[in-house]
Scaffold this motif. Sequence first.
Motif, PDB file in Angstrom:
ATOM      1  N   GLY A 156      -2.251  -7.327  -2.951  1.00  0.00           N
ATOM      2  CA  GLY A 156      -3.021  -8.540  -3.204  1.00  0.00           C
ATOM      3  C   GLY A 156      -2.512  -9.695  -2.372  1.00  0.00           C
ATOM      4  O   GLY A 156      -3.132 -10.604  -1.611  1.00  0.00           O
ATOM      5  N   LYS A 215       3.628   0.751  -9.622  1.00  0.00           N
ATOM      6  CA  LYS A 215       2.294   0.949  -8.991  1.00  0.00           C
ATOM      7  C   LYS A 215       1.470  -0.411  -9.248  1.00  0.00           C
ATOM      8  O   LYS A 215       0.965  -0.884  -8.262  1.00  0.00           O
ATOM      9  CB  LYS A 215       1.475   1.986  -9.346  1.00  0.00           C
ATOM     10  CG  LYS A 215       1.244   3.417  -8.833  1.00  0.00           C
ATOM     11  CD  LYS A 215       0.479   4.125  -9.402  1.00  0.00           C
ATOM     12  CE  LYS A 215       0.410   5.608  -9.096  1.00  0.00           C
ATOM     13  NZ  LYS A 215      -0.013   6.025  -7.687  1.00  0.00           N
ATOM     14  N   ILE A 216       1.591  -1.119 -10.302  1.00  0.00           N
ATOM     15  CA  ILE A 216       1.005  -2.298 -10.508  1.00  0.00           C
ATOM     16  C   ILE A 216       1.660  -3.300  -9.762  1.00  0.00           C
ATOM     17  O   ILE A 216       1.047  -4.229  -9.329  1.00  0.00           O
ATOM     18  CB  ILE A 216       1.103  -2.556 -12.126  1.00  0.00           C
ATOM     19  CG1 ILE A 216       0.389  -1.374 -12.814  1.00  0.00           C
ATOM     20  CG2 ILE A 216       0.662  -3.745 -12.585  1.00  0.00           C
ATOM     21  CD1 ILE A 216       0.496  -1.808 -14.476  1.00  0.00           C
ATOM     22  N   TYR A 275       2.318   1.707  -3.462  1.00  0.00           N
ATOM     23  CA  TYR A 275       1.003   1.904  -4.312  1.00  0.00           C
ATOM     24  C   TYR A 275       0.913   3.215  -4.233  1.00  0.00           C
ATOM     25  O   TYR A 275       0.785   4.034  -5.305  1.00  0.00           O
ATOM     26  CB  TYR A 275      -0.134   1.069  -3.684  1.00  0.00           C
ATOM     27  CG  TYR A 275      -1.163   1.071  -4.870  1.00  0.00           C
ATOM     28  CD1 TYR A 275      -1.201   0.087  -5.931  1.00  0.00           C
ATOM     29  CD2 TYR A 275      -2.045   2.073  -4.775  1.00  0.00           C
ATOM     30  CE1 TYR A 275      -2.078  -0.061  -6.668  1.00  0.00           C
ATOM     31  CE2 TYR A 275      -3.154   1.808  -5.665  1.00  0.00           C
ATOM     32  CZ  TYR A 275      -2.984   0.818  -6.768  1.00  0.00           C
ATOM     33  OH  TYR A 275      -4.177   0.793  -7.646  1.00  0.00           O
ATOM     34  N   LEU A 276       0.899   4.188  -3.291  1.00  0.00           N
ATOM     35  CA  LEU A 276       0.378   5.590  -3.023  1.00  0.00           C
ATOM     36  C   LEU A 276       1.751   6.153  -3.294  1.00  0.00           C
ATOM     37  O   LEU A 276       1.488   7.484  -3.746  1.00  0.00           O
ATOM     38  CB  LEU A 276       0.138   5.872  -1.881  1.00  0.00           C
ATOM     39  CG  LEU A 276      -1.369   4.904  -1.212  1.00  0.00           C
ATOM     40  CD1 LEU A 276      -1.746   5.193   0.288  1.00  0.00           C
ATOM     41  CD2 LEU A 276      -2.473   5.305  -2.374  1.00  0.00           C
ATOM     42  N   LEU A 298       0.749  -1.256  -0.039  1.00  0.00           N
ATOM     43  CA  LEU A 298       0.072   0.022   0.121  1.00  0.00           C
ATOM     44  C   LEU A 298       0.771   1.272  -0.164  1.00  0.00           C
ATOM     45  O   LEU A 298       0.521   2.284  -0.744  1.00  0.00           O
ATOM     46  CB  LEU A 298      -0.881   0.029   1.121  1.00  0.00           C
ATOM     47  CG  LEU A 298      -1.779   1.219   1.216  1.00  0.00           C
ATOM     48  CD1 LEU A 298      -2.779   1.208  -0.042  1.00  0.00           C
ATOM     49  CD2 LEU A 298      -2.621   1.283   2.597  1.00  0.00           C
ATOM     50  N   GLY A 324       0.271  -3.124  -6.297  1.00  0.00           N
ATOM     51  CA  GLY A 324      -0.873  -3.447  -6.312  1.00  0.00           C
ATOM     52  C   GLY A 324      -0.856  -5.150  -5.963  1.00  0.00           C
ATOM     53  O   GLY A 324      -1.678  -5.559  -5.147  1.00  0.00           O
ATOM     54  N   LEU A 326      -4.296  -4.035 -16.678  1.00  0.00           N
ATOM     55  CA  LEU A 326      -3.553  -2.739 -16.365  1.00  0.00           C
ATOM     56  C   LEU A 326      -2.430  -2.960 -17.355  1.00  0.00           C
ATOM     57  O   LEU A 326      -2.040  -1.868 -18.070  1.00  0.00           O
ATOM     58  CB  LEU A 326      -3.054  -3.089 -14.974  1.00  0.00           C
ATOM     59  CG  LEU A 326      -4.072  -2.441 -13.909  1.00  0.00           C
ATOM     60  CD1 LEU A 326      -3.743  -2.824 -12.679  1.00  0.00           C
ATOM     61  CD2 LEU A 326      -4.053  -1.048 -13.912  1.00  0.00           C
ATOM     62  N   ILE A 330      -2.976  -9.903   1.123  1.00  0.00           N
ATOM     63  CA  ILE A 330      -4.330 -10.222   1.603  1.00  0.00           C
ATOM     64  C   ILE A 330      -4.456 -11.742   1.495  1.00  0.00           C
ATOM     65  O   ILE A 330      -5.122 -12.359   2.346  1.00  0.00           O
ATOM     66  CB  ILE A 330      -5.124  -9.453   1.006  1.00  0.00           C
ATOM     67  CG1 ILE A 330      -5.016  -7.837   1.224  1.00  0.00           C
ATOM     68  CG2 ILE A 330      -6.774  -9.820   1.335  1.00  0.00           C
ATOM     69  CD1 ILE A 330      -5.840  -6.913   0.448  1.00  0.00           C
ATOM     70  N   PHE A 331      -4.058 -12.070   0.623  1.00  0.00           N
ATOM     71  CA  PHE A 331      -3.981 -13.659   0.184  1.00  0.00           C
ATOM     72  C   PHE A 331      -3.557 -14.489   1.325  1.00  0.00           C
ATOM     73  O   PHE A 331      -4.169 -15.612   1.956  1.00  0.00           O
ATOM     74  CB  PHE A 331      -3.844 -14.166  -1.411  1.00  0.00           C
ATOM     75  CG  PHE A 331      -4.399 -13.432  -2.331  1.00  0.00           C
ATOM     76  CD1 PHE A 331      -5.982 -13.144  -2.194  1.00  0.00           C
ATOM     77  CD2 PHE A 331      -3.752 -13.217  -3.586  1.00  0.00           C
ATOM     78  CE1 PHE A 331      -6.524 -12.524  -3.315  1.00  0.00           C
ATOM     79  CE2 PHE A 331      -4.553 -12.681  -4.583  1.00  0.00           C
ATOM     80  CZ  PHE A 331      -5.803 -12.318  -4.490  1.00  0.00           C
ATOM     81  N   ILE A 333       3.903   3.926 -13.150  1.00  0.00           N
ATOM     82  CA  ILE A 333       2.597   3.120 -13.202  1.00  0.00           C
ATOM     83  C   ILE A 333       3.141   1.742 -13.124  1.00  0.00           C
ATOM     84  O   ILE A 333       2.377   0.836 -12.188  1.00  0.00           O
ATOM     85  CB  ILE A 333       2.008   3.300 -14.561  1.00  0.00           C
ATOM     86  CG1 ILE A 333       1.465   4.875 -14.803  1.00  0.00           C
ATOM     87  CG2 ILE A 333       0.643   2.670 -14.465  1.00  0.00           C
ATOM     88  CD1 ILE A 333       0.966   5.226 -15.914  1.00  0.00           C
ATOM     89  N   ALA A 370      -7.254 -11.358  -9.514  1.00  0.00           N
ATOM     90  CA  ALA A 370      -6.176 -10.278  -9.614  1.00  0.00           C
ATOM     91  C   ALA A 370      -5.302 -10.522 -10.923  1.00  0.00           C
ATOM     92  O   ALA A 370      -4.706  -9.474 -11.405  1.00  0.00           O
ATOM     93  CB  ALA A 370      -5.231 -10.534  -8.421  1.00  0.00           C
ATOM     94  N   ALA A 394      -7.008  -8.660 -13.669  1.00  0.00           N
ATOM     95  CA  ALA A 394      -6.894  -7.248 -13.470  1.00  0.00           C
ATOM     96  C   ALA A 394      -5.607  -6.933 -13.718  1.00  0.00           C
ATOM     97  O   ALA A 394      -5.505  -5.786 -14.601  1.00  0.00           O
ATOM     98  CB  ALA A 394      -7.234  -6.749 -11.986  1.00  0.00           C
TER      99      ALA A 394
END
Lengths: 494, 102
Positions: B39, B31-32, B22-23, B19, B35, B80, B42-43, B28, B73, B76
């Motif tokens: 994921g 960033k990906i 990411y911020l 995170l 991201g 992206l 969290i997994f 980019i 994911a 996505a």
Amino acid sequence: MTHSSILIWPVLLPLFLGTVMFLIRGRSVLLLSLAAAVGTALTSFNVCRIVHQSSTLIHEVGGWGAPLGIVLRADGLTAVMLGLSGLVGLVISVYSLTYFKSNSRKEHLFWPIWLLLWGGLNGLFISGDIFNLYVTLELVSLGAIPLIALAGTRNAIKASLRYLLLALLGSMSYLFGVGLLYMRFGVLDLVMLGNVITPDFTAYVALALMIGGLIIKAALFPMHFWLPPAHSSAPAPVSAALSGLVVTASFYAIARLWFYAFPALELAKLSQLIGLLGCGAILWGGWQAIRQERLKTLVAYSTVSQIGYLFLVFPLCNTAVEGSGIAWSGCILFAVSHAIAKACAFLAAGVFIKVYGHDSISKLRGAGRQLPMVTLAFALAGVSLMGLPPSGGFFGKWMLLKAAFVTGQWGYGVVMVCGGLLAFCYIFRVLEQFMTAPDENAPKVKAPAVMTYSVLLLAVAAVSLGFFTPVLLSVLGVDSPVSLVSFAPEALLP
Amino acid sequence: MSTSLIYALTGIVIAGLGLFHYLSQRNILRKILAGNFIGTGIFLFLVSSAARQVDGPIDPVPHALVLTGIVVAVSATALLLALVCRYHDETGSLTFDEENDE
């Protein structure tokens, strides 16, 4: 409960035909698209009708019940949303048959992605558990973003990339919340979760993560900044679907969680915070809309503003205060009429772009004389956005206002009235240009009839929604989370 | 401290690092990647929550959720990356701030 299997068709039909559409080429694409659109809309209306006649439909996919299987559920709220997506989706499809009329491969790509998006939306509305909500939300994002990029311009690519990066963050946050809830309570089903949830730390963290993630997707102020570039750079039918249905669907997910899964939590403070953000959205969105030079950006900022009204339901619908159920009816009515009016406004803007090749407001002088029907449609959509009677927007806003008085939260009422004034300003700024006489030597123009009449149909629907309010509320009343106030004129008076 | 708790905390740390990047990253592609870190964190957290009791049976539901999450994911990320390629073709840049809006 054999007839509950009708629930799968509004999802299965567009998903299946959308996949087939990737494989075929040529004129047959358009025929099959029309068939798919009509089929999806009819199956949605059918669910709506059955729910209204009997009661909540519950379908266990493949015969596997909760907590292990996937349960689809359609109550009154779902029925209203399915009816909305059926109507708006069908009109967008018919309009797109003319809008994307060249036979190129790129324009044909609209159809499979649009059907996937539509199927994802319907799936979101009938999801019975929080994980299916996640999957369908992703499906909606993954459908919406390629559609924006379909415009092919540099702005569209940039806007869709930004949108996807933010949407991804939102869904990660939501998924984390789902994980926490499952870890703590061991269920995913919305109704079961509502029964077992207890107000403790884990539940509040999960709530914050899920609602926070969804707020990004629903573009509530101050997380709205991705919306105007994305919605204004997309092709017009796509903008209509995004502003009309996709944003409404994200709001639906929040309302679903708030009123069905988390009623046991103490949310008064959080609801005031969300209410303040809603007020910010109403004023900021309206103010920015007035300042825009392009018609589609103006309409997109109007969406930012109107989303704000929807979020006022959280502070206004307080189950402890008798009669505040009117905020719930008002909010859903407002969501439905906004979706119809906004789709209409974007489709009308699309006609102007097709005819004149641009949507710069100051250069659209005299469009009212040249395209009277489309201008009429835009004005009627404007009537609903401003909240003038007899439109659905009027009754929705009136009910929200009534709830603000019943619960003694006058400040929200003041903001709502100011938002209406701002809407008045931005709509009339456009209409003023349209109504000015065109230049003497302006070329004669003609809009395609299919596009004109589909826009007009939505406009009439938006304005006449007020007359159908009792029907809509009786559908919404099926298994409603709050006791609805019956629709009688005297119930609306302060 | 049980093993599953260590996994869960590790997951949260990975997600938090993701995170942060990411911020804070402007590129980019970074960033990906960040991201995807979020994921993965969290997994890992979700998978570790499958051990509901020590030495007890494993709950299969979180595993099913994670599998679905991975599919989402991956799709996505693919979308992206495709968009980034188009964006790079159009602008020759990999950040958002190189050129003006509109």
